[in-house]
Design a protein around this motif. Structure first.
Motif, short mmCIF file in Angstrom:
data_model
loop_
_atom_site.label_atom_id
_atom_site.label_comp_id
_atom_site.label_asym_id
_atom_site.label_seq_id
_atom_site.Cartn_x
_atom_site.Cartn_y
_atom_site.Cartn_z
N GLN A 21 8.46 -53.34 78.44
CA GLN A 21 7.85 -52.77 77.24
C GLN A 21 8.75 -51.68 76.66
O GLN A 21 8.87 -51.53 75.45
CB GLN A 21 6.47 -52.21 77.60
CG GLN A 21 5.65 -51.75 76.40
CD GLN A 21 5.39 -52.86 75.42
OE1 GLN A 21 4.96 -53.96 75.79
NE2 GLN A 21 5.67 -52.61 74.15
N ASN A 22 9.39 -50.91 77.54
CA ASN A 22 10.30 -49.86 77.06
C ASN A 22 11.46 -50.47 76.29
O ASN A 22 11.89 -49.94 75.26
CB ASN A 22 10.84 -49.05 78.25
CG ASN A 22 9.77 -48.19 78.87
OD1 ASN A 22 8.77 -47.89 78.23
ND2 ASN A 22 9.95 -47.81 80.12
N ASN A 51 10.21 -51.53 72.96
CA ASN A 51 9.95 -50.39 72.07
C ASN A 51 11.25 -49.83 71.51
O ASN A 51 11.31 -49.39 70.36
CB ASN A 51 9.22 -49.28 72.84
CG ASN A 51 7.80 -49.66 73.16
OD1 ASN A 51 7.24 -50.57 72.55
ND2 ASN A 51 7.21 -49.00 74.14
#
Lengths: 611, 294
Positions: free
Chosen positions: A204-205, A208
């Motif tokens: 997810q990082n 993002n």
């Protein structure tokens, strides 16, 4: 025509009435449970959708989904609600349904059965029929590989391991449109449908920060040993190993919607762009390469070893260093090293024989705090005697996986100044007979420690800044001003008292005017005499000469001698002459009031003269 | 401008013929308003707190300090954290524009208990400017100085001046100013009385009075001028190298380093460097980031 219209209106009214009559009865229907699956056949890792629909139910509970072995069940969110109303041959039917959806992902080849699902509605228990689904092996083949690799093949418990999740995806090549790029193939990965395990957060990082998962084209051997082109997508994380043995694989299953045909989209908004016209679902579970986690050896393990694995160094500091026996000393141990400091255990200071021989050391475990690049442990120790000269070197033992042996590092000793504590003499102790101990006549102050805070609100919160303002300086000017005023007044009154000429001069006008006022009611002759006398007295007072000898000529002489202006001399002369005429000869043109007024005018003019 | 208008209003009220009592009242009110306008306001601060907020913050700081004191033996790490929290609270009050010697004393205590000797001495010195006659402050500052790693001897000249002018150093500027004003007013009152009683031997009281308030005025002037011109500071970092010039390229002035808590006087400031004079009379240059001025 009119009759036809009348008939049509009557029919419409009757229909409406009928609908109203029947409407109330339309909702009085029994609840119904309907369970369906999207497919009766699937592959390992490829989910199917289970749909549970409840029609016309009131007071429903949620459906109870039983456990299914080797099948992962995930809800697709809250139920969706829909309602439908139909009128057939004048009969109206209305229904309301609630639909629940679940994803069932089989983990193993074979078959599984969805047991009956129960639901309570309107006081009744509804039950569905069981459903069997066949699961075949995934047809992924060499299209997709998912692997987890560590940065080492061998490590010890307590060490950190860098692990990398690798997804190898074979690029799709179309005869007409060529090969899809890494970005297009990435979009085929079902991020939401896949299980990412502990890699969910680092993934997810990446999304993002970068917006997409970037891959690169590499060569890899397929199952036949032939080198082929793959897109490789990687995500990393650090794992803290706390158990010996083989590193266990996580439940990571990657689902890909793999294209089977490309073409130009007919959609107006796509404007003829290349699109995936057909696809198939493939999945792969992560394979972990063998990574061996070894336990820290027990043979040769020092007694003060507390579990640290890595490479470390230790520093010590103490405050204060000048104490009396028994006074607390805060000993701070700072340990820096290679591994995860948060998990670093405290050094076993209560097992340090040198320290315990000279100091009282608490047995409680030390709490540590990570500060910067080190972890700090603080403990309060007290010297046992004044012969203690230093805090000895504090050892810290760790297991070095690079050398595969236990290593003990030590801090530097810290010199101390320990003074003797004051002791009670035996005679000062109250004995068993209860006799009173002798009183101490003198108290000796100890040097260590600080005095208490100030806590009074008014004392602490008052403004103490010294900033004298302009008003302060103005007020300071008042005393000298007062002095000057009083000095001036004092001098004036003294002069009035001692200097006769000055006093006569100050009151000359006042006395002359007073005399003239007394003559206001007099006759013309008396007024003339008073006017002449007043002017003579005024000039005598101003010039400090005897009043008795002030004849008309003497007045004029005084005025001329003192430097009075010629016109005022003439005015005075004229007035005195007229006063003499009236007083002695009885001749004159002016009245008493006019004479007195003229006299006042002369006096006022003379007042302004410097004589 | 506003002050002049108010004074003009005061004058008009004075000139107008009205009942004496009403005149005096109006003048007093106008003077009070003029005072509030003409008196210099406190310097702008980063945060302004209401009295209620100040009381709350102070209470929180004192509670954190007490909690740290109770945990000092059992859990020194937790205690240090509580002392730091107390220091933060007291610092918040100081940053709100509150200049109070006792507050700065409490702040110094919190820093000392949390292990920051340099910051403790810095705040004790700041408190000393406001309440130099505070016995607790003197004691704690003396104790904090014993904890420094550098124990530099004080030069003889400095010690001599401190002893000679002990009354200047051991009293607050405000105290000396108030005493000086009192003597000043008495002096002028005696001079006024002398006008009415000239035979009395006034010089035996006037001369000492005059000498007293002149000495105190000079002392206050030295304090006020000294605050704005000659600055002092405290080293807050450890392993500070004193150099021969204002730059890292200059050679070290001393073999030994300076550690937190060393006090100095500033001789010169250049951008990021300070030319300092140490208590033993020696001087050198240190980076401004390693110290803070009182």
């Amino acid at each position: 025509m009119q009759n036809a219209e009348r008939r049509m209106s009557k029919t419409a009214i009757a229909t409406a009435l009928l609908m109203g009559a029947l409407g109330a009865s339309a909702f009085a229907r029994a609840a119904d449970l309907d369970v369906q699956v999207s497919s009766r056949e699937t592959q390992v890792g490829v989910p199917i959708v289970l749909q549970v629909a409840i029609q016309n139910g009131r007071d429903n509970g949620s459906p109870v989904l039983p456990q299914i072995p080797n099948v992962k069940v995930r809800s697709r969110g809250g139920p969706s609600r829909s309602s439908q109303t139909t009128i057939i041959n004048g009969t109206m039917k209305s229904s309301v349904s609630l639909t629940y959806q679940y994803e069932l992902t089989p983990q193993k080849e074979g078959r599984f059965t969805i047991p009956p699902i129960t639901l309570k509605s309107d006081g009744q228990t509804l039950k569905s029929q069981p459903i069997t689904v066949v699961v075949s092996k995934s047809e992924t083949g060499d299209l997709l590989f998912v692997e987890i690799k560590g940065d080492r093949k061998r490590l010890y418990v307590g060490e950190s391991l860098g692990v990398k999740l690798q997804i190898w995806l074979r690029p799709f090549t179309d005869r007409n449109y060529g090969k899809l790029d890494a970005s297009s193939m990435w979009s085929c990965i079902d991020l939401r449908g896949s299980d990412w395990g502990s890699f969910a957060e680092p993934l997810q990082n990446i999304l993002n920060q970068q917006g997409q998962w970037r891959g690169r084209e590499v060569l890899r051997k397929d199952s036949q040993g032939q080198e082929r082109s793959y897109y490789l997508y990687e995500v990393e994380r650090t794992l803290q190993v706390d158990r010996p043995g083989q590193l266990s694989p996580e439940d990571i299953n990657v689902l890909v919607t793999y294209p089977t045909r490309l073409g130009r989209s007919n959609d107006f908004f796509s404007m003829g762009r290349l699109a995936i016209l057909s696809h198939m679902q493939i999945s792969a579970q992560a394979q972990v390469e063998p990574i061996e986690v070894l336990p820290v050896p027990t043979k040769g393990r020092p007694a003060d070893y507390t579990g640290a694995v890595g490479q470390y160094k230790i520093e010590a500091s103490a405050k204060p260093t000048t104490v009396a026996v028994g006074d607390p000393i805060t000993l701070t141990l700072s340990i820096s090293g290679t591994s995860n400091l948060q998990q670093l255990p405290a050094p076993a200071v209560n097992k340090c024989s040198e320290l315990n021989a000279s100091f009282r050391v608490p047995s409680d475990p030390l709490a540590g705090e990570v500060v910067g690049e080190a972890k700090q442990f603080a403990v309060s120790i007290r010297a046992k005697s004044d012969s203690v000269k230093e805090i000895p070197a504090i050892p810290f033992t760790y297991f070095d996986p690079a050398q595969e042996k236990f290593v003990t590092v030590k801090s530097e000793p810290i010199p101390l100044k320990v003074s003797p504590a004051s002791k009670l003499a035996l005679s000062q102790i109250v004995d068993a007979t209860g006799q009173r101990a002798p009183v101490a006549n003198r108290l000796t102050e100890s040097t260590g420690g600080i005095l208490a805070n100030y806590t009074d609100m008014d004392e602490v919160l008052s403004q103490q800044a010294f900033e004298p303002g302009v008003v302060t300086w103005l007020l300071l000017a008042l005393p000298p001003i007062s002095f000057v005023v009083s000095w001036t007044v004092q001098r004036r009154s003294e002069r009035l008292r001692t200097d006769v000429g000055f006093a006569r001069k100050r009151r000359a006008r006042r006395d002359a005017i007073s005399k003239l006022r007394h003559a206001e009611a007099a006759s013309t002759g008396e007024a003339a005499a008073a006017a002449a006398s007043a002017i003579g007295q005024y000039v005598a007072d101003r010039c400090n000469v005897p009043t008795g000898g002030m004849t008309r000529s003497a007045v004029l002489e005084q005025l001329r001698t003192r430097g009075a202006s010629a016109d005022i001399v003439d005015q005075v002369d004229g007035l005195l002459e007229e006063c003499e005429s009236i007083h002695y000869a009885g001749t004159g043109t002016r009245s008493a009031a006019e004479l007195l007024s003229a006299a006042v005018s002369c006096i006022d003019r003379l007042e302004r003269e410097r004589i | 401008m506003m002050g002049r208008k108010l004074l003009a209003v005061s004058y008009k009220l004075w000139a107008r013929k009205c009942a004496p009592g009403a005149c005096h009242f109006h003048i007093a009110v106008a003077a009070l308003i003029a005072c509030s306008v003409l008196t210099p306001r406190a310097r702008a601060t980063q945060c302004e707190l209401t009295l209620q907020q100040k009381v709350q913050v102070l209470n929180e700081g004192l509670q954190a300090f007490d909690k740290g004191s109770s945990l000092r033996q059992a859990n020194p790490t937790e205690a240090a954290r509580d002392f730091r929290e107390a220091a933060d609270k007291f610092q918040l009050l100081a940053d709100s524009g509150l200049k109070n010697g006792k507050l700065l004393y409490d702040l110094g205590n919190a820093w000392l208990e949390s292990g920051q000797v340099g910051k403790a001495i810095l705040n004790y010195r700041r408190a000393q400017q406001l309440t130099p006659d505070d016995g607790r402050l003197t004691a704690n500052l003396r104790y904090a100085r014993t904890l420094r790693r550098n124990q530099l001897p004080e030069s003889g000249e400095r010690a001599f001046l401190q002893t000679l002018f002990f009354w200047h150093h051991s009293t607050s500027t405000r105290g000396r100013f108030m005493l000086g004003v009192a003597l000043y007013v008495v002096f002028w009152l005696l001079l006024i009385a002398r006008n009415f009683m000239p035979r009395f031997r006034w010089r035996y009281v006037l001369v000492p009075c005059a000498l007293g308030w002149l000495a105190l005025a000079a002392s206050v002037a030295v304090s006020l001028v000294g605050q704005s011109t000659r600055q002092s500071g405290v080293v807050l970092a450890n392993d500070v190298t004193v150099r021969k010039g204002n730059g890292e390229g200059f050679e070290p002035q001393f073999k030994e380093h300076l550690y937190e808590g060393v006090e100095f006087d500033v001789l010169e400031k250049r951008t990021d460097w300070l030319h300092i004079e140490l208590p033993d009379g020696k001087d050198g240059w240190i980076a401004a980031r390693d110290a803070e001025l009182i």
